[in-house]
Design a protein around this motif. Structure first.
Motif, PDB file in Angstrom:
ATOM      1  N   THR A 152      36.853  74.947  19.163  1.00 55.21           N
ATOM      2  CA  THR A 152      37.424  76.258  18.859  1.00 55.21           C
ATOM      3  C   THR A 152      36.413  77.127  18.116  1.00 55.21           C
ATOM      4  OG1 THR A 152      38.319  75.600  16.709  1.00 55.21           O
ATOM      5  CG2 THR A 152      39.697  75.192  18.656  1.00 55.21           C
ATOM      6  N   ILE A 153      36.704  78.436  18.097  1.00 64.60           N
ATOM      7  CA  ILE A 153      35.846  79.373  17.372  1.00 64.60           C
ATOM      8  C   ILE A 153      35.891  79.090  15.874  1.00 64.60           C
ATOM      9  CG2 ILE A 153      35.527  81.803  16.762  1.00 64.60           C
ATOM     10  CD1 ILE A 153      36.473  82.547  19.521  1.00 64.60           C
ATOM     11  N   ASP A 154      37.071  78.697  15.373  1.00 56.48           N
ATOM     12  CA  ASP A 154      37.198  78.381  13.948  1.00 56.48           C
ATOM     13  C   ASP A 154      36.282  77.221  13.563  1.00 56.48           C
ATOM     14  OD1 ASP A 154      40.781  79.065  13.701  1.00 56.48           O
ATOM     15  OD2 ASP A 154      39.020  80.378  13.577  1.00 56.48           O
ATOM     16  N   GLU A 155      36.231  76.218  14.412  1.00 53.88           N
ATOM     17  CA  GLU A 155      35.360  75.069  14.137  1.00 53.88           C
ATOM     18  C   GLU A 155      33.891  75.486  14.169  1.00 53.88           C
ATOM     19  OE1 GLU A 155      38.122  71.408  15.889  1.00 53.88           O
ATOM     20  OE2 GLU A 155      36.510  72.273  17.111  1.00 53.88           O
ATOM     21  N   GLN A 156      33.541  76.369  15.107  1.00 54.89           N
ATOM     22  CA  GLN A 156      32.167  76.857  15.176  1.00 54.89           C
ATOM     23  C   GLN A 156      31.808  77.662  13.926  1.00 54.89           C
ATOM     24  OE1 GLN A 156      32.090  78.999  18.891  1.00 54.89           O
ATOM     25  NE2 GLN A 156      31.444  77.195  20.054  1.00 54.89           N
ATOM     26  N   ALA A 157      32.762  78.490  13.474  1.00 51.07           N
ATOM     27  CA  ALA A 157      32.524  79.288  12.269  1.00 51.07           C
ATOM     28  C   ALA A 157      32.319  78.390  11.057  1.00 51.07           C
ATOM     29  CB  ALA A 157      33.691  80.238  12.034  1.00 51.07           C
ATOM     30  N   GLU A 158      33.129  77.345  10.943  1.00 53.58           N
ATOM     31  CA  GLU A 158      32.991  76.404   9.833  1.00 53.58           C
ATOM     32  C   GLU A 158      31.640  75.703   9.877  1.00 53.58           C
ATOM     33  OE1 GLU A 158      36.256  73.737   9.933  1.00 53.58           O
ATOM     34  OE2 GLU A 158      37.754  75.250   9.412  1.00 53.58           O
ATOM     35  N   THR A 159      31.173  75.394  11.072  1.00 49.00           N
ATOM     36  CA  THR A 159      29.869  74.740  11.225  1.00 49.00           C
ATOM     37  C   THR A 159      28.744  75.649  10.758  1.00 49.00           C
ATOM     38  OG1 THR A 159      30.662  73.441  13.108  1.00 49.00           O
ATOM     39  CG2 THR A 159      28.287  73.679  12.874  1.00 49.00           C
ATOM     40  N   ILE A 160      28.827  76.930  11.129  1.00 51.06           N
ATOM     41  CA  ILE A 160      27.799  77.892  10.725  1.00 51.06           C
ATOM     42  C   ILE A 160      27.798  78.075   9.210  1.00 51.06           C
ATOM     43  CG2 ILE A 160      27.079  80.306  10.870  1.00 51.06           C
ATOM     44  CD1 ILE A 160      28.134  80.331  13.736  1.00 51.06           C
ATOM     45  N   VAL A 161      28.992  78.189   8.627  1.00 50.92           N
ATOM     46  CA  VAL A 161      29.096  78.349   7.173  1.00 50.92           C
ATOM     47  C   VAL A 161      28.513  77.138   6.462  1.00 50.92           C
ATOM     48  CG1 VAL A 161      30.707  78.491   5.238  1.00 50.92           C
ATOM     49  CG2 VAL A 161      31.074  79.899   7.268  1.00 50.92           C
ATOM     50  N   GLU A 162      28.828  75.956   6.963  1.00 49.08           N
ATOM     51  CA  GLU A 162      28.330  74.720   6.356  1.00 49.08           C
ATOM     52  C   GLU A 162      26.809  74.647   6.437  1.00 49.08           C
ATOM     53  OE1 GLU A 162      28.612  71.177   4.291  1.00 49.08           O
ATOM     54  OE2 GLU A 162      30.192  72.637   4.752  1.00 49.08           O
ATOM     55  N   GLN A 163      26.261  75.145   7.547  1.00 47.69           N
ATOM     56  CA  GLN A 163      24.820  75.104   7.752  1.00 47.69           C
ATOM     57  C   GLN A 163      24.092  76.098   6.850  1.00 47.69           C
ATOM     58  OE1 GLN A 163      23.081  73.094   9.762  1.00 47.69           O
ATOM     59  NE2 GLN A 163      21.063  74.051   9.552  1.00 47.69           N
ATOM     60  N   GLU A 164      24.693  77.279   6.672  1.00 46.90           N
ATOM     61  CA  GLU A 164      24.009  78.366   5.978  1.00 46.90           C
ATOM     62  C   GLU A 164      24.339  78.463   4.495  1.00 46.90           C
ATOM     63  OE1 GLU A 164      21.697  80.142   7.362  1.00 46.90           O
ATOM     64  OE2 GLU A 164      21.978  79.169   9.303  1.00 46.90           O
ATOM     65  N   LYS A 165      25.327  77.727   4.012  1.00 44.17           N
ATOM     66  CA  LYS A 165      25.741  77.879   2.618  1.00 44.17           C
ATOM     67  C   LYS A 165      24.632  77.440   1.673  1.00 44.17           C
ATOM     68  CE  LYS A 165      27.920  73.367   1.798  1.00 44.17           C
ATOM     69  NZ  LYS A 165      29.170  72.678   1.442  1.00 44.17           N
ATOM     70  N   ILE A 166      24.669  77.980   0.483  1.00 44.63           N
ATOM     71  CA  ILE A 166      23.640  77.708  -0.514  1.00 44.63           C
ATOM     72  C   ILE A 166      23.643  76.235  -0.901  1.00 44.63           C
ATOM     73  CG2 ILE A 166      25.146  78.235  -2.475  1.00 44.63           C
ATOM     74  CD1 ILE A 166      22.716  79.539  -3.821  1.00 44.63           C
ATOM     75  N   THR A 167      22.453  75.677  -1.103  1.00 44.69           N
ATOM     76  CA  THR A 167      22.359  74.272  -1.483  1.00 44.69           C
ATOM     77  C   THR A 167      22.799  74.082  -2.931  1.00 44.69           C
ATOM     78  OG1 THR A 167      20.058  74.503  -2.217  1.00 44.69           O
ATOM     79  CG2 THR A 167      20.425  73.937   0.100  1.00 44.69           C
ATOM     80  N   ASP A 168      23.236  72.878  -3.250  1.00 49.15           N
ATOM     81  CA  ASP A 168      23.686  72.588  -4.616  1.00 49.15           C
ATOM     82  C   ASP A 168      22.552  72.778  -5.621  1.00 49.15           C
ATOM     83  OD1 ASP A 168      25.803  69.817  -3.536  1.00 49.15           O
ATOM     84  OD2 ASP A 168      26.172  71.981  -3.621  1.00 49.15           O
ATOM     85  N   GLU A 169      21.337  72.407  -5.216  1.00 44.27           N
ATOM     86  CA  GLU A 169      20.188  72.529  -6.117  1.00 44.27           C
ATOM     87  C   GLU A 169      19.899  73.988  -6.448  1.00 44.27           C
ATOM     88  OE1 GLU A 169      15.447  71.256  -6.304  1.00 44.27           O
ATOM     89  OE2 GLU A 169      16.629  70.924  -4.490  1.00 44.27           O
ATOM     90  N   LEU A 170      19.888  74.850  -5.417  1.00 41.39           N
ATOM     91  CA  LEU A 170      19.617  76.265  -5.642  1.00 41.39           C
ATOM     92  C   LEU A 170      20.748  76.921  -6.428  1.00 41.39           C
ATOM     93  CD1 LEU A 170      17.834  78.697  -5.218  1.00 41.39           C
ATOM     94  CD2 LEU A 170      18.877  79.040  -2.972  1.00 41.39           C
ATOM     95  N   PHE A 171      21.982  76.522  -6.147  1.00 39.19           N
ATOM     96  CA  PHE A 171      23.122  77.081  -6.878  1.00 39.19           C
ATOM     97  C   PHE A 171      23.027  76.733  -8.362  1.00 39.19           C
ATOM     98  CE2 PHE A 171      27.318  78.892  -7.036  1.00 39.19           C
ATOM     99  CZ  PHE A 171      27.919  78.263  -8.120  1.00 39.19           C
TER     100      PHE A 171
END
Length: 254
Positions: A152-171
């Motif tokens: 689904t598009i929702d699953e694709q959106a979640e995948t993109i967000v997970e890929q692009e979200k800020i890393t814990d170290e940088l945060f």
């Protein structure tokens, strides 16, 4: 015929490259680097009370000292660089006889030799660009594969967000920076408040996101309808207090 210059890490059409300014500059830099290493000694067993002046005063008996520095982190070793190699060799001849005025016995040996590496030797500019391009292509292929596996598009959106979200170290680094900044302002303005807004505040930040920070110097009530800014044409633009683009609810007392 193509020649490869190991010093500059490039391939050249002929040997005339060695006469060039860059190659000659690297040759001189390598020579100075090797002389510096051969003119230096490594000193261990130093104590916290031993400073550079004490070491210079003692080791200057073997020759003129060019540089002297002590390990600042653990204060367990020092390196003394002489003006010439002969002075260093003279010091090393007495490696078992170095005793300071306070009775401390120092251990002295030749400084470890390291291979000379210029910035270009570490990695050439073109190699760097090629590596980055390969990584970009590889990451893109992985992302396409992941998206194709989603139903689904929702699953694709979640995948993109997970890929692009800020890393814990940088945060964490940004969080620590914000805290230090807040401490600095409060030191000079005790009533000041700093607030994070935008993507860093709503958990939508990526590794490329900036930090939106609002500085409040007092608790003065600010009415949104009184705020205005000017566009490039000089016309006044009123900020709509109900606009979804506003990061802060201006109707709240700060």
């Amino acid at each position: 015929m193509v020649f490869r210059c190991d010093l500059c890490r490039i391939e050249v059409p002929d040997a005339d490259h060695t006469k060039g300014k860059r190659h000659q500059a690297l040759l001189n830099a390598r020579e100075r680097f090797e002389i510096s290493q051969n003119s230096s000694i490594y000193i261990s067993r130093i104590k916290p009370e031993h400073d550079e002046n004490i070491l210079k005063d003692y080791f200057s008996r073997f020759g003129q000292i060019k540089n002297c520095f002590i390990d600042k982190e653990k204060h367990t070793y020092a390196i003394v660089e002489y003006e010439n190699i002969d002075s260093a060799n003279k010091c090393l001849e007495h490696s078992d006889e170095h005793k300071l005025n306070d009775g401390s016995r120092l251990k002295v040996k030749q400084r470890n030799h390291h291979e000379f590496k210029s910035k270009r030797m570490l990695i050439s500019e073109q190699e760097f660009l090629n590596i980055n391009k390969e990584k970009e292509i590889e990451q893109h292929a992985i992302m396409v594969q992941k998206l194709n596996n989603q139903l689904t598009i929702d699953e694709q959106a979640e995948t993109i967000v997970e890929q692009e979200k800020i890393t814990d170290e940088l945060f964490k680094m940004r969080e620590e920076f914000f805290k230090e900044l807040e401490i600095m302002f409060i030191k000079y303005f005790p009533e000041a408040k700093l607030c994070l807004t935008g993507s860093m505040a709503n958990s939508l930040a990526t590794n490329l996101s900036d930090m939106d920070i609002v500085l409040i110097l007092n608790d003065t009530y600010i009415e949104a309808q009184h705020l205005s800014s000017s566009n490039n044409s000089g016309e006044s633009m009123n900020i709509d207090e109900n606009s979804c683009s506003n990061d802060i609810d201006m109707n709240q007392n700060k």
